[in-house]
Write a protein that holds these residues in place. Structure first.
Motif, PDB file in Angstrom:
ATOM      1  N   SER A 102       0.791  -1.229   0.000  1.00  0.00           N
ATOM      2  CA  SER A 102       0.000   0.000   0.000  1.00  0.00           C
ATOM      3  C   SER A 102       0.828   1.285   0.000  1.00  0.00           C
ATOM      4  O   SER A 102       0.486   2.238  -0.675  1.00  0.00           O
ATOM      5  CB  SER A 102      -0.986  -0.004   1.163  1.00  0.00           C
ATOM      6  OG  SER A 102      -0.307  -0.328   2.356  1.00  0.00           O
ATOM      7  N   GLU A 147      -7.622  -6.697  -8.911  1.00  0.00           N
ATOM      8  CA  GLU A 147      -7.393  -5.962  -7.666  1.00  0.00           C
ATOM      9  C   GLU A 147      -8.102  -6.693  -6.549  1.00  0.00           C
ATOM     10  O   GLU A 147      -9.294  -6.995  -6.652  1.00  0.00           O
ATOM     11  CB  GLU A 147      -7.937  -4.524  -7.744  1.00  0.00           C
ATOM     12  CG  GLU A 147      -7.607  -3.751  -6.483  1.00  0.00           C
ATOM     13  CD  GLU A 147      -8.376  -2.438  -6.332  1.00  0.00           C
ATOM     14  OE1 GLU A 147      -8.281  -1.842  -5.249  1.00  0.00           O
ATOM     15  OE2 GLU A 147      -9.068  -2.025  -7.280  1.00  0.00           O
ATOM     16  N   PRO A 149      -9.019  -6.136  -2.796  1.00  0.00           N
ATOM     17  CA  PRO A 149      -8.992  -5.236  -1.635  1.00  0.00           C
ATOM     18  C   PRO A 149      -8.931  -6.025  -0.337  1.00  0.00           C
ATOM     19  O   PRO A 149      -9.536  -7.086  -0.223  1.00  0.00           O
ATOM     20  CB  PRO A 149     -10.322  -4.478  -1.751  1.00  0.00           C
ATOM     21  CG  PRO A 149     -11.217  -5.405  -2.496  1.00  0.00           C
ATOM     22  CD  PRO A 149     -10.355  -6.248  -3.396  1.00  0.00           C
ATOM     23  N   ALA A 153     -13.536  -3.944   4.190  1.00  0.00           N
ATOM     24  CA  ALA A 153     -13.612  -2.763   3.326  1.00  0.00           C
ATOM     25  C   ALA A 153     -15.092  -2.457   3.127  1.00  0.00           C
ATOM     26  O   ALA A 153     -15.934  -3.344   3.256  1.00  0.00           O
ATOM     27  CB  ALA A 153     -12.933  -3.047   1.987  1.00  0.00           C
ATOM     28  N   SER A 154     -15.408  -1.211   2.793  1.00  0.00           N
ATOM     29  CA  SER A 154     -16.809  -0.852   2.572  1.00  0.00           C
ATOM     30  C   SER A 154     -17.331  -1.563   1.323  1.00  0.00           C
ATOM     31  O   SER A 154     -16.563  -1.910   0.423  1.00  0.00           O
ATOM     32  CB  SER A 154     -16.940   0.661   2.391  1.00  0.00           C
ATOM     33  OG  SER A 154     -16.385   1.046   1.139  1.00  0.00           O
ATOM     34  N   ALA A 156     -18.989  -0.310  -1.034  1.00  0.00           N
ATOM     35  CA  ALA A 156     -18.728   0.544  -2.204  1.00  0.00           C
ATOM     36  C   ALA A 156     -17.312   0.314  -2.719  1.00  0.00           C
ATOM     37  O   ALA A 156     -17.083   0.231  -3.941  1.00  0.00           O
ATOM     38  CB  ALA A 156     -18.923   2.014  -1.830  1.00  0.00           C
ATOM     39  N   GLU A 157     -16.361   0.178  -1.814  1.00  0.00           N
ATOM     40  CA  GLU A 157     -14.959  -0.053  -2.197  1.00  0.00           C
ATOM     41  C   GLU A 157     -14.794  -1.444  -2.827  1.00  0.00           C
ATOM     42  O   GLU A 157     -14.104  -1.609  -3.841  1.00  0.00           O
ATOM     43  CB  GLU A 157     -14.075   0.088  -0.942  1.00  0.00           C
ATOM     44  CG  GLU A 157     -12.614  -0.308  -1.110  1.00  0.00           C
ATOM     45  CD  GLU A 157     -11.851   0.512  -2.135  1.00  0.00           C
ATOM     46  OE1 GLU A 157     -10.729   0.085  -2.481  1.00  0.00           O
ATOM     47  OE2 GLU A 157     -12.339   1.557  -2.610  1.00  0.00           O
ATOM     48  N   ARG A 160     -16.297  -1.267  -6.332  1.00  0.00           N
ATOM     49  CA  ARG A 160     -15.397  -0.550  -7.247  1.00  0.00           C
ATOM     50  C   ARG A 160     -14.252  -1.451  -7.688  1.00  0.00           C
ATOM     51  O   ARG A 160     -13.937  -1.551  -8.894  1.00  0.00           O
ATOM     52  CB  ARG A 160     -14.851   0.709  -6.556  1.00  0.00           C
ATOM     53  CG  ARG A 160     -13.932   1.558  -7.447  1.00  0.00           C
ATOM     54  CD  ARG A 160     -12.913   2.364  -6.652  1.00  0.00           C
ATOM     55  NE  ARG A 160     -12.062   1.547  -5.814  1.00  0.00           N
ATOM     56  CZ  ARG A 160     -11.056   0.803  -6.276  1.00  0.00           C
ATOM     57  NH1 ARG A 160     -10.793   0.739  -7.570  1.00  0.00           N
ATOM     58  NH2 ARG A 160     -10.325   0.088  -5.434  1.00  0.00           N
ATOM     59  N   ALA A 161     -13.624  -2.136  -6.721  1.00  0.00           N
ATOM     60  CA  ALA A 161     -12.482  -3.006  -7.027  1.00  0.00           C
ATOM     61  C   ALA A 161     -12.906  -4.178  -7.912  1.00  0.00           C
ATOM     62  O   ALA A 161     -12.205  -4.550  -8.857  1.00  0.00           O
ATOM     63  CB  ALA A 161     -11.859  -3.518  -5.730  1.00  0.00           C
TER      64      ALA A 161
END
Length: 375
Positions: A102, A147, A149, A153-154, A156-157, A160-161
């Protein structure tokens, strides 16, 4: 030449047994793949890995691209020749390792720019570059660039990933091209959200892959949540393609995953644990560093035929671990890999004979007994 293909031999509940055909040999499923991160399964000769019953091992795109370099491996005849392993190799995409850097990475739609953890040099990993590296390495099974994550994690995240990973999957497929005898696997993402997992599976099957992985699990969500996802996620994937659960795991994780329709797994656990003095046995985990083993003339596991159990006592294994002898890592890693492959062979036979539920009950009952009593 043998092309890549998957044959389902038998099912028992959701559990499946079959075979993946590749030009370099057959992979019996369910299969456990030892991890050879940098072109070696640590503390093992390739022929020793094969002797444990492994049909395939895993190589790591991220580590090999940084050292010794994919172009160099290609010049030297590809990864199989380079590391003296003539059976199939699966390479991961590098995505998971890059995502874990990260502080050293910058992500965009194109891919991930990152600095090497070895020397700080800058690199770009994209779906196209990941496919190129894996082609240079010459692996038999190639993974899409994705990707992953870290959880928690949320939603939404995670969404997205996952959607970025699906766009990258399309680019990976285009860049992979037509490579007879080599396979490309797509990777389902979506965290622990059923709707996102289903959306991901639909996107992947629309693109079309030779096999499908379930990614983004065993990253901190816990066994109950992982099994909860596997209860439905495998059903979203085509029955006529292998299903691969990435980065799993502990013996009871593996058995639970197979019970839910998984065909392939990989994990550093048997080799890493071997180096830290932990041995997996049918009665659970033995810590050979414990003083109770110092005078024990008995083998680690009297029913195991690996060299560590056949030729050495717990007392000797305790001694070489305490003395920090290299042989300790070699013997315990061999034992652990042997145990994991024996586990897979037991499940394959039980599924083929329609007695998987009974086999599973016996597996858990024996582990619940715990280690043999001290002398």
């Amino acid at each position: 030449m043998t092309t890549f293909g998957f044959t389902l031999h038998a099912t028992d509940g959701a559990a499946r047994t079959g075979a993946i055909a590749t030009p370099r040999g057959t992979i019996r499923t369910p299969a456990f793949m030892p991890v050879g991160t940098a072109g070696t399964v640590k503390a093992m000769l390739p022929e020793s890995v094969a002797a444990t019953g492994a049909d395939i091992l895993l190589g790591n795109t991220y580590h090999l691209m940084l050292r010794p370099g994919a172009e160099r491996v290609a010049r030297l005849g590809g990864l199989h020749a380079f590391m003296h392993w003539d059976k199939p190799i699966l390479t991961d995409s590098g995505g998971f390792q890059v995502m874990s850097l990260s502080g050293l990475r910058k992500m965009s739609e194109d891919g991930v720019a990152f600095r090497s953890h070895i020397d700080g040099s800058t690199h770009m990993l994209s779906p196209e570059r990941s496919m190129e590296i894996q082609r240079l390495l010459g692996s038999d099974i190639v993974m899409c660039f994705d990707e992953c994550p870290a959880l928690p994690a949320s939603e939404a995240e995670v969404a997205r990933a996952m959607r970025l990973s699906m766009r990258w999957a399309e680019r990976s497929k285009a860049a992979f091209g037509d490579r007879p005898g080599h396979a490309l696997f797509g990777i389902m993402q979506g965290g622990v959200t059923r709707e996102l997992r289903e959306e991901s599976a639909r996107a992947l099957t629309a693109i079309g892959f030779d096999g499908y992985a379930v990614g983004g699990l065993a990253v901190g969500e816990g066994q109950e949540a992982m099994f909860g996802v596997l209860d439905y996620a495998t059903g979203f994937l085509p029955e006529d393609r292998p299903r691969y659960l990435m980065g799993v795991g502990k013996p009871d994780d593996i058995v639970g995953a197979v019970a839910r329709g998984i065909d392939m797994m990989d994990c550093v656990l048997p080799s890493r644990s071997g180096r830290t003095g932990q041995a997996f046995t049918r009665r659970g985990v033995v810590n050979i560093k414990n003083a109770r083993h110092a005078d024990d003339p008995r083998p680690l596991d009297e029913h195991c035929s690996c060299p560590a159990c056949r030729n050495y006592s717990r007392a000797y294994l305790h001694h070489v671990f305490r003395a920090q002898e290299i042989l300790s890592s070699m013997l315990l890693t061999w034992h652990n890999l042997h145990y994991f492959q024996e586990l897979m062979a037991g499940m394959r036979a039980a599924i083929a004979e329609g007695r998987f539920a009974a086999w599973q009950a016996a597996f858990h009952a024996k582990r619940a007994e715990g280690d043999i009593d001290p002398l």
